[in-house]
Design a protein around this motif. Structure first.
Motif, mmCIF file in Angstrom:
data_model
loop_
_atom_site.group_PDB
_atom_site.id
_atom_site.type_symbol
_atom_site.label_atom_id
_atom_site.label_comp_id
_atom_site.label_asym_id
_atom_site.label_seq_id
_atom_site.Cartn_x
_atom_site.Cartn_y
_atom_site.Cartn_z
ATOM 1 N N UNK A 6 -14.966 -22.299 29.507
ATOM 2 C CA UNK A 6 -14.153 -21.341 30.250
ATOM 3 C C UNK A 6 -15.035 -20.160 30.612
ATOM 4 N N UNK A 7 -14.909 -19.707 31.853
ATOM 5 C CA UNK A 7 -15.690 -18.559 32.285
ATOM 6 C C UNK A 7 -14.975 -17.871 33.443
ATOM 7 N N UNK A 93 -10.027 -26.262 36.596
ATOM 8 C CA UNK A 93 -8.798 -25.538 36.900
ATOM 9 C C UNK A 93 -9.197 -24.109 37.242
ATOM 10 N N UNK A 94 -8.468 -23.531 38.194
ATOM 11 C CA UNK A 94 -8.765 -22.187 38.686
ATOM 12 C C UNK A 94 -7.547 -21.301 38.484
ATOM 13 N N UNK A 95 -7.778 -20.064 38.101
ATOM 14 C CA UNK A 95 -6.692 -19.097 37.972
ATOM 15 C C UNK A 95 -7.177 -17.753 38.511
ATOM 16 N N UNK A 96 -6.513 -17.290 39.577
ATOM 17 C CA UNK A 96 -6.851 -15.990 40.156
ATOM 18 C C UNK A 96 -6.432 -14.886 39.196
ATOM 19 N N UNK A 100 -10.894 -11.683 40.608
ATOM 20 C CA UNK A 100 -11.827 -12.595 39.944
ATOM 21 C C UNK A 100 -11.138 -13.953 39.810
ATOM 22 N N UNK A 101 -11.886 -14.932 39.344
ATOM 23 C CA UNK A 101 -11.328 -16.267 39.137
ATOM 24 C C UNK A 101 -11.734 -16.761 37.760
ATOM 25 N N UNK A 102 -10.749 -17.180 36.988
ATOM 26 C CA UNK A 102 -11.021 -17.815 35.697
ATOM 27 C C UNK A 102 -11.081 -19.323 35.942
ATOM 28 N N UNK A 103 -12.140 -19.937 35.448
ATOM 29 C CA UNK A 103 -12.371 -21.368 35.651
ATOM 30 C C UNK A 103 -12.464 -22.037 34.300
ATOM 31 N N UNK A 104 -11.792 -23.168 34.175
ATOM 32 C CA UNK A 104 -11.941 -24.032 33.006
ATOM 33 C C UNK A 104 -12.532 -25.337 33.499
ATOM 34 N N UNK A 105 -13.595 -25.749 32.854
ATOM 35 C CA UNK A 105 -14.305 -26.971 33.226
ATOM 36 C C UNK A 105 -14.227 -27.930 32.070
#
Length: 105
Positions: A6-7, A93-96, A100-105
């Motif tokens: 997550x970043x 998955x992307x979350x605005x 910024x955008x939080x991304x889970x890979x």
């Protein structure tokens, strides 16, 4: 083995999607040699691209198919290389979040 990362990126989702283009997908990975072929509908569900990776004089095609895609929320790919000896499913998955955008890979 599965892992989760997550970043947060200091950019809106729209900016991140410019990197999901067929021409730029995986271009940040060491050994990237370029796009061989691409579906004009990339990154729609069911589309695929083939990119090349190399080490010294050797190169291989790497097929990436889009399994699921919900713009700005979820992006799932199926990857194959080495005549099916390498197979992986990768999901994003992307979350605005306030520009910024939080991304889970």
């Amino acid at each position: 083995m599965r892992s989760t990362h997550r970043f947060r990126i200091k950019a809106p989702i729209e900016s991140i999607y410019r990197l999901i283009s067929a021409e730029r997908w995986l271009s940040f990975v060491p050994g990237y040699r370029g796009l061989e072929s691409g579906d004009p509908n990339w990154p729609d569900e069911g589309s695929s691209i083939v990119v090349h990776f190399g080490l010294g004089p050797w190169t291989t095609g790497f097929k990436v198919s889009v399994v699921e895609h919900e713009y700005g929320r979820r992006f799932l790919t199926h990857e194959e290389a080495f005549s099916g000896h390498y197979i992986d499913d990768v999901g994003f998955t992307f979350q605005a979040d306030d520009g910024t955008t939080r991304i889970t890979l």
